[in-house]
Design an enzyme around this catalytic site. Sequence first.
Site, PDB file in Angstrom:
ATOM      1  N   LYS A 202      41.253  52.881  39.985  1.00 38.49           N
ATOM      2  CA  LYS A 202      42.642  52.445  40.190  1.00 38.49           C
ATOM      3  C   LYS A 202      42.897  51.172  39.396  1.00 38.49           C
ATOM      4  O   LYS A 202      42.084  50.241  39.422  1.00 38.49           O
ATOM      5  CB  LYS A 202      42.933  52.203  41.666  1.00 38.49           C
ATOM      6  CG  LYS A 202      44.402  51.908  41.977  1.00 38.49           C
ATOM      7  CD  LYS A 202      44.632  51.857  43.466  1.00 38.49           C
ATOM      8  CE  LYS A 202      46.089  51.513  43.776  1.00 38.49           C
ATOM      9  NZ  LYS A 202      47.020  52.511  43.209  1.00 38.49           N
ATOM     10  N   GLY A 207      37.227  45.583  40.876  1.00 38.58           N
ATOM     11  CA  GLY A 207      36.167  46.191  40.071  1.00 38.58           C
ATOM     12  C   GLY A 207      36.680  46.760  38.766  1.00 38.58           C
ATOM     13  O   GLY A 207      36.037  46.623  37.709  1.00 38.58           O
ATOM     14  N   CYS A 208      37.846  47.403  38.818  1.00 40.29           N
ATOM     15  CA  CYS A 208      38.410  48.000  37.606  1.00 40.29           C
ATOM     16  C   CYS A 208      38.842  46.926  36.614  1.00 40.29           C
ATOM     17  O   CYS A 208      38.721  47.103  35.391  1.00 40.29           O
ATOM     18  CB  CYS A 208      39.591  48.895  37.974  1.00 40.29           C
ATOM     19  SG  CYS A 208      39.136  50.261  39.076  1.00 40.29           S
ATOM     20  N   THR A 209      39.348  45.823  37.126  1.00 42.13           N
ATOM     21  CA  THR A 209      39.732  44.723  36.249  1.00 42.13           C
ATOM     22  C   THR A 209      38.509  44.115  35.566  1.00 42.13           C
ATOM     23  O   THR A 209      38.560  43.757  34.374  1.00 42.13           O
ATOM     24  CB  THR A 209      40.486  43.646  37.046  1.00 42.13           C
ATOM     25  OG1 THR A 209      41.680  44.218  37.594  1.00 42.13           O
ATOM     26  CG2 THR A 209      40.846  42.461  36.171  1.00 42.13           C
ATOM     27  N   ALA A 212      37.577  46.579  32.823  1.00 46.38           N
ATOM     28  CA  ALA A 212      38.542  46.571  31.722  1.00 46.38           C
ATOM     29  C   ALA A 212      38.463  45.285  30.904  1.00 46.38           C
ATOM     30  O   ALA A 212      38.548  45.316  29.654  1.00 46.38           O
ATOM     31  CB  ALA A 212      39.947  46.753  32.279  1.00 46.38           C
TER      32      ALA A 212
END
Length: 311
Positions: A202, A207-209, A212
């Site tokens: 998401k 975590g995704c940030t 990325a």
Amino acid sequence: MADPTPTTTAPAPVPGQTPRRSSRISSKPKLEFVPPRRQKRGGKAGAANTTTGGRTSKQGNKRGADEIDGDGDTDVKEGKGDVVSGEEGGDAKKVKLPPPDEDTAKPAETSTLDAANSQENQSPDPSAQPVQAVDGDGDVPMTDSAPAASSSAAPPSLAAAKTTVDIGDTLPSLTVKNEKGENVETSTLVVEKGVVLFLVPKADTPGCTQQACGFRDIWQEFTTLDYDVYCLSADLPTAQSKWQTKKQLPYQLLSDPKRVLIGALGAAEGNRTKRCHFVFEKGGKLIDKKIPVKPVDSPRLALEAIKRAKA
């Protein structure tokens, strides 16, 4: 003329001696008052009136509660367990019946308590309660509101397609949208350059940030090796565009709300996306994949795979 009836003069009372009453007064019958008896509940008995020369007993009963036999000897009071016995003209005596057997009433009480305890101790079936999946890195996975409807509406060709890619396989040819809402054909991405495609559960979550931003920080090294970087998720283009601007991500973000491409890569897990990355060389051949992968390790491992292939 003098009265021929002799007169009797009462002797003078002797000091300390109680005077005797006249025989006429003492011969009269003496009335005795007897208070009525108080009766217990469940039966009704009249007060006993006593007169000189005999005693009469009046007894009353409630219809359907007390029974009196023909001789009037025994009166059994139902519901109270008392027996009144006695002869006519005598005092009534009450005999207490023994209480009912405790064993006969105990099973009913025990069964009631057991039923209550069994209902209280029943625990809900954990399988019937929905459990929200949480990513290992603290991200909240993105879920669809009606996964069953989307899967049933998929074309037959996609349902029969391969649900994963292995080393040596080519990048699936599908159409998705970028963060601007423009259509992107995946087969065109590998015509001139290699592609690093990393997937996040998401957008704009911790975590995704981290994953990325890790690719952002070494993005220049990928371009030097003639590889482009793309981020793939099930988020809408509007959410991806805000995230791109917020974190200043220099690469494109691909939107796959129905998880068609995500599922073809083997990264769909129910209604969530596995965190992973894929490295396709120029022409679309898969040379490396990591599924799952930690967000902090994903950029470094993808770059190392490219350097090994170039060596």
